[in-house]
Design an enzyme around this catalytic site. Structure first.
Site, short mmCIF file in Angstrom:
data_model
loop_
_atom_site.label_atom_id
_atom_site.label_comp_id
_atom_site.label_asym_id
_atom_site.label_seq_id
_atom_site.Cartn_x
_atom_site.Cartn_y
_atom_site.Cartn_z
N ARG A 232 16.62 52.19 77.20
CA ARG A 232 17.19 53.53 77.21
C ARG A 232 16.30 54.47 76.39
O ARG A 232 15.82 54.11 75.32
CB ARG A 232 18.61 53.52 76.63
N GLU A 260 16.52 63.02 81.37
CA GLU A 260 15.96 62.72 82.69
C GLU A 260 16.69 63.53 83.76
O GLU A 260 17.87 63.81 83.62
CB GLU A 260 16.10 61.22 82.99
N HIS A 279 11.64 56.00 85.77
CA HIS A 279 12.85 55.16 85.69
C HIS A 279 12.95 54.25 86.92
O HIS A 279 13.99 54.16 87.56
CB HIS A 279 14.11 56.01 85.54
#
Length: 320
Positions: A232, A260, A279
């Site tokens: 994370r 994000e 990601h």
């Protein structure tokens, strides 16, 4: 009235959908499969079980008894008002992503150590250069923050490269699967940073892990150390890391960020010594991952129908 089970997950193939439908119908559920929660809000709000990422439904549905998210992260379900039914259970798919994220981690590490970002620029300019100094995983001192499924799968793969040491960091102090040369607890882990050539992170986003790697921890790393984060984005103080990268003291590979998605004009894109992936480390584009997520949900559905709790139950207070 039939018990209702909703599936809202676009990455499932027809084979996976058929497996879920057949199993759930045998258990007496009316099943509705959709690509997104927006397809049938009414059914979702009446569903006893949901397999999918539907935090908006959990927040308003009093019929919901169990929601299984196909992701490992459960950040969207941790607020105090996240569930209209306080007795509703939350499970995740932690344990399905180890293979794909471990491979992504090794890819990023090799990319950085073998100077591939620079070589891609050289090749794009149609130049023939071979003089960039590279480094090796062999002999590297590697510290892994997080020794769960992802950490273990990563350690197994890195072992084949003959690192000098694989140090795992967790809360229990135990060595899961015997994958690590040594284990340090959260109270001890900073002592190993001056001896860490590669710092790998696969931690969840919780209050305890927020900015766990900040200015102090970054300063303890030796010059040239590589940081890779596939957990994370909140685990790293991004502002402090940016400062170190601009100074050219450290290298980093980041699959996750504090905010994000990155905007097109975010200066992070242009940082030196930084390899970015959007990601994608734990994306459901690897079929093995989708297979595992489906298998885990169906096994937990069997337990649920027997009146048992899911194996992958999340403690919402801890955040994992």
């Amino acid at each position: 009235m039939n018990r209702k089970l909703a599936v809202a997950e676009p990455f499932l193939t027809e084979r996976h959908r058929k497996m879920i439908r057949e199993t759930a119908e045998k258990k007496g559920f009316e099943v509705r499969i959709m690509d997104s929660p927006e397809e049938d809000r009414n059914f979702l709000n009446e569903a006893e079980v949901i397999f999918g990422q539907a935090p908006e439904t959990a927040k308003v549905s009093t019929a919901l008894k169990w929601i299984c998210t196909p992701f490992a992260g459960v950040d969207k379900f941790l607020a105090e008002d996240a569930f209209a039914n306080p007795e509703a259970m939350l499970s995740n798919s932690s344990g399905a992503y180890g293979v794909t994220i471990a491979e992504h981690t090794v890819m990023m590490l090799l990319d950085i150590l073998r100077r591939q970002p620079e070589y891609r620029q050289i090749v794009a300019a149609h130049e023939w250069r071979r003089d960039l100094l590279v480094r090796s995983i062999k002999g590297s001192r590697i510290t892994l923050l997080g020794t769960g499924d992802i950490g273990q799968e990563t350690a197994v793969r890195l072992r084949a490269f003959s690192p000098a040491c694989l140090t795992g960091v967790n809360q229990s102090g135990k060595n899961p699967g015997g994958c690590f040369d040594r284990i340090l607890t959260r109270e001890q882990w900073e002592t190993v940073l001056p001896e860490t050539d590669v710092l790998l992170m696969s931690l969840p986003g919780t209050k305890e892990t927020f900015h766990m790697v900040g200015e102090k921890q970054l300063s303890l790393l030796p010059d040239g150390a590589v940081i890779i984060n596939v957990g994370r984005g909140t685990v790293i103080d991004q502002e402090k890391l940016i400062r170190e990268l601009k100074a050219g003291r450290l290298y980093a590979g980041l699959d996750v960020f504090e905010k994000e998605p990155l905007t097109k004009d975010d200066p992070v894109w242009e940082l030196p010594n930084l390899l970015i992936t959007p990601h994608t480390a734990g994306n459901m584009t690897l079929m093995h991952t989708v297979d595992r997520i489906t298998e885990m949900f169906l096994a937990d559905l069997e337990r649920y129908c027997r009146g048992e709790k899911p194996d992958h139950l999340v403690d919402r207070k801890k955040g994992y």
